[in-house]
Each structure stands twice: as structure tokens, then as C-alpha cells.
Design a protein around this motif. Structure first.
Motif, PDB file in Angstrom:
ATOM      1  N   UNK A 198      -4.211  16.220  15.789  1.00  0.00           N
ATOM      2  CA  UNK A 198      -3.098  17.061  16.208  1.00  0.00           C
ATOM      3  C   UNK A 198      -2.485  16.588  17.527  1.00  0.00           C
ATOM      4  N   UNK A 199      -3.281  15.949  18.378  1.00  0.00           N
ATOM      5  CA  UNK A 199      -2.810  15.510  19.697  1.00  0.00           C
ATOM      6  C   UNK A 199      -2.104  14.161  19.666  1.00  0.00           C
ATOM      7  N   UNK A 200      -2.282  13.397  18.637  1.00  0.00           N
ATOM      8  CA  UNK A 200      -1.648  12.090  18.564  1.00  0.00           C
ATOM      9  C   UNK A 200      -2.461  11.112  17.738  1.00  0.00           C
ATOM     10  N   UNK A 201      -2.169   9.849  17.976  1.00  0.00           N
ATOM     11  CA  UNK A 201      -2.771   8.764  17.203  1.00  0.00           C
ATOM     12  C   UNK A 201      -3.413   7.787  18.176  1.00  0.00           C
ATOM     13  N   UNK A 202      -4.553   7.269  17.841  1.00  0.00           N
ATOM     14  CA  UNK A 202      -5.255   6.294  18.682  1.00  0.00           C
ATOM     15  C   UNK A 202      -5.157   4.902  18.081  1.00  0.00           C
ATOM     16  N   UNK A 203      -4.870   3.952  18.952  1.00  0.00           N
ATOM     17  CA  UNK A 203      -4.932   2.538  18.595  1.00  0.00           C
ATOM     18  C   UNK A 203      -6.145   1.959  19.293  1.00  0.00           C
ATOM     19  N   UNK A 204      -6.944   1.213  18.578  1.00  0.00           N
ATOM     20  CA  UNK A 204      -8.159   0.624  19.125  1.00  0.00           C
ATOM     21  C   UNK A 204      -7.906  -0.841  19.446  1.00  0.00           C
ATOM     22  N   UNK A 221      -7.442  -6.703  28.042  1.00  0.00           N
ATOM     23  CA  UNK A 221      -6.143  -7.376  28.153  1.00  0.00           C
ATOM     24  C   UNK A 221      -5.184  -6.897  27.062  1.00  0.00           C
ATOM     25  N   UNK A 222      -5.689  -6.768  25.858  1.00  0.00           N
ATOM     26  CA  UNK A 222      -4.877  -6.262  24.748  1.00  0.00           C
ATOM     27  C   UNK A 222      -4.459  -4.825  25.028  1.00  0.00           C
ATOM     28  N   UNK A 223      -5.382  -4.017  25.539  1.00  0.00           N
ATOM     29  CA  UNK A 223      -5.081  -2.618  25.848  1.00  0.00           C
ATOM     30  C   UNK A 223      -3.997  -2.528  26.921  1.00  0.00           C
ATOM     31  N   UNK A 224      -4.062  -3.374  27.950  1.00  0.00           N
ATOM     32  CA  UNK A 224      -3.060  -3.355  29.020  1.00  0.00           C
ATOM     33  C   UNK A 224      -1.677  -3.709  28.482  1.00  0.00           C
ATOM     34  N   UNK A 225      -1.598  -4.732  27.665  1.00  0.00           N
ATOM     35  CA  UNK A 225      -0.307  -5.128  27.086  1.00  0.00           C
ATOM     36  C   UNK A 225       0.233  -4.020  26.181  1.00  0.00           C
ATOM     37  N   UNK A 226      -0.645  -3.419  25.421  1.00  0.00           N
ATOM     38  CA  UNK A 226      -0.247  -2.347  24.514  1.00  0.00           C
ATOM     39  C   UNK A 226       0.300  -1.148  25.286  1.00  0.00           C
ATOM     40  N   UNK A 252       4.939  11.641  18.045  1.00  0.00           N
ATOM     41  CA  UNK A 252       3.608  11.909  18.585  1.00  0.00           C
ATOM     42  C   UNK A 252       3.236  10.888  19.627  1.00  0.00           C
ATOM     43  N   UNK A 253       2.200  11.212  20.350  1.00  0.00           N
ATOM     44  CA  UNK A 253       1.718  10.365  21.422  1.00  0.00           C
ATOM     45  C   UNK A 253       0.746   9.327  20.864  1.00  0.00           C
ATOM     46  N   UNK A 254       0.823   8.113  21.404  1.00  0.00           N
ATOM     47  CA  UNK A 254      -0.121   7.055  21.026  1.00  0.00           C
ATOM     48  C   UNK A 254      -1.107   6.907  22.175  1.00  0.00           C
ATOM     49  N   UNK A 255      -2.391   6.962  21.841  1.00  0.00           N
ATOM     50  CA  UNK A 255      -3.457   6.726  22.820  1.00  0.00           C
ATOM     51  C   UNK A 255      -4.015   5.322  22.583  1.00  0.00           C
ATOM     52  N   UNK A 256      -4.354   4.648  23.661  1.00  0.00           N
ATOM     53  CA  UNK A 256      -4.947   3.314  23.566  1.00  0.00           C
ATOM     54  C   UNK A 256      -6.401   3.428  23.992  1.00  0.00           C
ATOM     55  N   UNK A 257      -7.292   2.974  23.137  1.00  0.00           N
ATOM     56  CA  UNK A 257      -8.723   3.003  23.447  1.00  0.00           C
ATOM     57  C   UNK A 257      -9.310   1.626  23.178  1.00  0.00           C
ATOM     58  N   UNK A 258     -10.348   1.301  23.924  1.00  0.00           N
ATOM     59  CA  UNK A 258     -11.044   0.034  23.682  1.00  0.00           C
ATOM     60  C   UNK A 258     -11.977   0.182  22.498  1.00  0.00           C
ATOM     61  N   UNK A 259     -11.995  -0.826  21.671  1.00  0.00           N
ATOM     62  CA  UNK A 259     -12.877  -0.862  20.516  1.00  0.00           C
ATOM     63  C   UNK A 259     -14.303  -1.049  20.991  1.00  0.00           C
ATOM     64  N   UNK A 260     -15.191  -0.161  20.592  1.00  0.00           N
ATOM     65  CA  UNK A 260     -16.587  -0.253  21.020  1.00  0.00           C
ATOM     66  C   UNK A 260     -17.298  -1.321  20.189  1.00  0.00           C
ATOM     67  N   UNK A 261     -18.060  -2.147  20.881  1.00  0.00           N
ATOM     68  CA  UNK A 261     -18.783  -3.220  20.189  1.00  0.00           C
ATOM     69  C   UNK A 261     -20.187  -2.806  19.907  1.00  0.00           C
TER      70      UNK A 261
END
Length: 112
Positions: free
Chosen positions: A69-75, A80-85, A103-112
Motif C-alpha cells: 500500500x505504501x509503494x513499490x521496492x526496487x532491490x 553504487x546501483x542504489x545511488x544511481x537509482x 506511487x512511491x518507489x523505495x530503493x533497497x539493497x539486495x541482501x546476500x
């Protein structure tokens, strides 16, 4: 004394195990799982929509994340990819809004 050898265990009938339900069928048959399947597909569709607007091979370093409901997350694969995004977020949010997906896009780091 019994005539049966003592080293053999008694025969126990095996319970029949039902065949596993395919994931796609389970998603269709259960309302909450069906909604989850729709959200997963919507998240993937959003990534396909923004991919042409991403420079270079940036799309290869992204995965579609949760949609709520709050938005969409991109992993993002790394910081560096997150900063450019994050620099591209206004453009990407506008692109989705043009397609009727505000809607709002959230940027999160992909957990390894």
C-alpha cells in the motif's frame, strides 16, 4: 515360540502421500495466495515498464521487490546501483504515473 524370525520388523502399511500441488494452481485456488500472485506479477510488470528508461546495464543489477500500500521496492545489487537509482527516482515515478501506476518507489539493497 513363534516361527517368524525376530530380526524382521513387522510390516506396517504405508500411508499414501498426496501429490504436491503446483505453485500456480495453489495461487489460483486460494484467495490470499491469489492476491500475492497478482502483486508479484504487478511488481515484475513495473520493472519491465521502467527498464527502457534505465541507463546502460542498470536493469541487470535490479530485481523487482515487494509491492504494498505504501509503494513499490526496487532491490539494487550494490550501493553504487542504489545511488544511481535514487537519482533517477523522480523520472521513474513519473514514468509509472503516466502508465496509471502512481506511487512511491523505495530503493533497497539486495541482501546476500
Amino acid at each position: 515360540m513363534s516361527s517368524a524370525p525376530r530380526y524382521l520388523p513387522p510390516k506396517v502399511p504405508r500411508a499414501s502421500i498426496p501429490a504436491p500441488t503446483p505453485v500456480a494452481q495453489a495461487l489460483r485456488e486460494h484467495a490470499s495466495l491469489a492476491r500475492l500472485g497478482e502483486r508479484l506479477e504487478d511488481s515484475r510488470r513495473r520493472l519491465r515498464l521502467i527498464a527502457p528508461a534505465l541507463p546502460g546495464n542498470l536493469a541487470a543489477s535490479l530485481q523487482a521487490g515487494p509491492l504494498d500500500e505504501d509503494g513499490w521496492s526496487l532491490l539494487a545489487a550494490n550501493a553504487a546501483v542504489a545511488a544511481k537509482l535514487r537519482q533517477l527516482l523522480p523520472r521513474l515515478e513519473a514514468l509509472l504515473a503516466q502508465q496509471g501506476l502512481p506511487g512511491r518507489i523505495r530503493v533497497k539493497l539486495l541482501q546476500k
